[in-house]
Design an enzyme around this catalytic site. Structure first.
Site, mmCIF file in Angstrom:
data_model
loop_
_atom_site.group_PDB
_atom_site.id
_atom_site.type_symbol
_atom_site.label_atom_id
_atom_site.label_comp_id
_atom_site.label_asym_id
_atom_site.label_seq_id
_atom_site.Cartn_x
_atom_site.Cartn_y
_atom_site.Cartn_z
ATOM 1 N N ASP A 232 -20.640 64.645 56.931
ATOM 2 C CA ASP A 232 -20.534 64.414 58.188
ATOM 3 C C ASP A 232 -19.256 64.427 59.103
ATOM 4 O O ASP A 232 -18.236 64.001 58.579
ATOM 5 C CB ASP A 232 -21.230 62.711 58.401
ATOM 6 N N THR B 110 -25.171 62.749 65.074
ATOM 7 C CA THR B 110 -25.527 62.944 63.767
ATOM 8 C C THR B 110 -26.815 62.988 63.401
ATOM 9 O O THR B 110 -27.385 64.082 62.670
ATOM 10 C CB THR B 110 -24.978 61.819 62.874
ATOM 11 N N ASN C 233 -29.093 59.147 68.353
ATOM 12 C CA ASN C 233 -29.316 58.390 66.868
ATOM 13 C C ASN C 233 -29.636 57.259 67.116
ATOM 14 O O ASN C 233 -30.367 56.799 66.090
ATOM 15 C CB ASN C 233 -27.580 58.032 66.540
ATOM 16 N N HIS D 68 -13.456 58.925 63.296
ATOM 17 C CA HIS D 68 -13.809 57.970 64.469
ATOM 18 C C HIS D 68 -12.485 56.869 64.438
ATOM 19 O O HIS D 68 -12.031 56.653 65.385
ATOM 20 C CB HIS D 68 -14.957 57.382 64.251
ATOM 21 N N ASP E 291 -22.423 68.267 60.732
ATOM 22 C CA ASP E 291 -23.313 68.320 61.770
ATOM 23 C C ASP E 291 -22.635 68.345 63.147
ATOM 24 O O ASP E 291 -23.199 68.987 64.352
ATOM 25 C CB ASP E 291 -24.118 66.875 61.768
ATOM 26 N N HIS E 292 -21.433 68.403 63.060
ATOM 27 C CA HIS E 292 -20.506 68.494 64.446
ATOM 28 C C HIS E 292 -18.850 68.300 64.073
ATOM 29 O O HIS E 292 -18.726 68.024 62.849
ATOM 30 C CB HIS E 292 -20.807 67.231 65.381
ATOM 31 N N HIS F 286 -17.386 62.175 68.985
ATOM 32 C CA HIS F 286 -18.234 63.501 69.089
ATOM 33 C C HIS F 286 -19.262 63.122 70.218
ATOM 34 O O HIS F 286 -19.357 62.048 70.653
ATOM 35 C CB HIS F 286 -18.472 63.850 67.821
#
Ligand SMILES: [Zn+2]
Length: 445
Positions: free
Chosen positions: A35, A71, A92, A199, A242-243, A347
């Protein structure tokens, strides 16, 4: 003799009944997601195992995720080959604009109706075509789709430590066991890092770099276990994400409550305080007013009516999208009633921003060696997965043509072209609860 004839007849009729089955030549497939692995995270850290994998297989310069770059939505794009406005997993968080209820990431994983709204994930499609599939912690695993679910699944408990390296190795061991002892054909495997660390400490931090070293060690361990399990010549491995991740800018912040002429009393519903995105339902007759008040309120904030949202995002054309949408420029998060977002990395931004781009790597019998391919959109991964598994895809928004140059001439498979209702709750305790746990759910994913 009779038994032998019977077995022969059974084998022959089986062969006729399952035209796609390639017998023992069918390759297995492991899809791994780390992730929030930004496309260039391997460029300022030593990553010997990722480097070896690139030399042994295929590496994309980067991959562009779908918008919004969150996500669950982006993982569901990998699993379905559809944009968010077509697969419907647009956030999410599960939410209900009528009651005001919003549920966090983990709870939403268990609400089948959020996931199962028209697009079938590849697990179910593969199972319907005779394959055995499994999933470990991958977003979407917990849900049922048209009453069907992944054959083998591991779902994490609510307070799961997504960062523990020993847990990661255990997950890898489980996947190897499922491939060998249980003869599964396809497994998806999810790790919650480097997203959490990105994060908490920011994408440029030492902690993030150390986490990339942990990811790289894990990839080394994974490939070692694939060899030890005798799967190397028979298993295709894809490692993606995912990002990406962007450093949060803490000056000139976007704080909706402080905008002149704006009041939350004009709204029936808001989904805010979740990075750079917002969904608003104005009260009846208030849409034009709220729109005009927010439209030019902050130079980094973009405000759209649903039908005017830029088409390139493939996001707004879904019944779950509210009449007003907000998103902000890279680095800027959107604060609502209170400031409850304190992450250093975030994100959810425009998927054209370079820091939202992510990785795509692949190795195995179907892939060329030492090939670097041009960037592509994640919506195309699904068609590749179907091709590798030799199954017929559901309708999707991608194309196999995009990824076909990665594959050796013969892939060993024939090409095939292309919940439960939440408890009703009053808004006040909900908002208090929201404020209390936002630090938690805003902190990851
Ligand atoms: Zn994520």
């Amino acid at each position: 003799m009779l038994l032998a004839l019977g077995l022969l007849f059974a084998a022959l009729s089986l062969g006729r009944c399952i035209p796609l089955q390639q017998g023992p030549s069918r390759s297995k497939l492991l899809l791994v997601s780390f992730d929030g692995f930004r496309w260039n995270y391997d460029q300022d850290v030593d990553t010997p195992n990722l480097d070896t994998m690139a030399a042994d297989g295929v590496k994309a310069k980067y991959m562009t995720p779908a918008f919004v770059t969150l996500t669950s939505p982006c993982h569901f794009t990998l699993l379905t080959g559809r944009y968010l406005e077509n697969h419907g997993v647009i956030h999410n968080m599960w939410f209900d604009t009528k009651t005001g209820v919003r549920l966090p990431y983990y709870t939403t994983q268990g609400i089948s109706s959020w996931w199962d709204n028209g697009s079938l994930p590849i697990w179910i499609t593969a199972q319907r075509q005779g394959l055995k599939t499994g999933s470990i912690h991958f977003p979407g695993t917990k849900a049922k789709y048209q009453k069907e679910e992944v054959y083998k699944k591991l779902v994490e408990p609510p307070l799961f430590n997504y960062s523990n390296e020993a847990n990661w190795r255990q997950s890898i061991n489980t996947a190897m066991e499922w491939f060998t002892a249980e003869n599964l054909d396809f497994i998806t495997l999810y790790f919650g890092e480097p997203d959490s660390t990105g994060h908490k400490f920011g994408p440029e931090s030492t902690q993030r770099k150390n986490m990339i070293k942990q990811v790289d060690r894990t990839i080394g361990y994974l490939r070692q276990r694939i060899r030890e399990s005798g799967l190397e010549s028979n298993l295709n491995l894809i490692i993606t994400s995912d990002h990406g991740m962007e450093t949060v800018i803490k000056t000139n912040e976007i704080h909706i409550r402080t905008f002149s002429n704006f009041t939350f009393k004009d709204l029936d519903f808001e989904l805010l305080d979740y990075g750079p995105n917002g969904l608003l339902v104005p009260k009846e007759g208030k849409l034009e007013h709220v729109y005009s008040v927010l439209k030019n309120a902050h130079p980094k904030l973009h405000v759209y009516k649903k039908e005017e949202f830029p088409k390139r995002f493939h996001y707004a054309n879904h019944s779950r999208i509210t009449p007003l949408l907000l998103y902000s420029d890279p680095g800027y998060v959107i604060h609502g009633r209170y400031k409850v977002q304190f992450n250093k990395g975030e994100h959810g931004f425009d998927n054209q921003a370079m820091n939202m781009k992510t990785i795509f790597r692949a190795v195995g019998p179907s892939f060329k060696k030492g090939l670097v391919v041009e960037p592509f959109d994640s919506v195309n991964v699904y068609a590749l997965l179907c091709e590798l598994l030799g199954i017929t895809p559901e309708p999707h928004d991608g194309s196999l043509e995009v990824t076909k140059p990665m594959l050796r001439e013969s892939t060993g498979n024939e090409g095939n072209g292309s919940g439960p209702s939440p408890r009703p709750a009053s808004k006040l305790p909900l908002m208090l609860g929201l404020a209390l746990v936002l630090g938690c759910w805003g902190g990851v994913f």
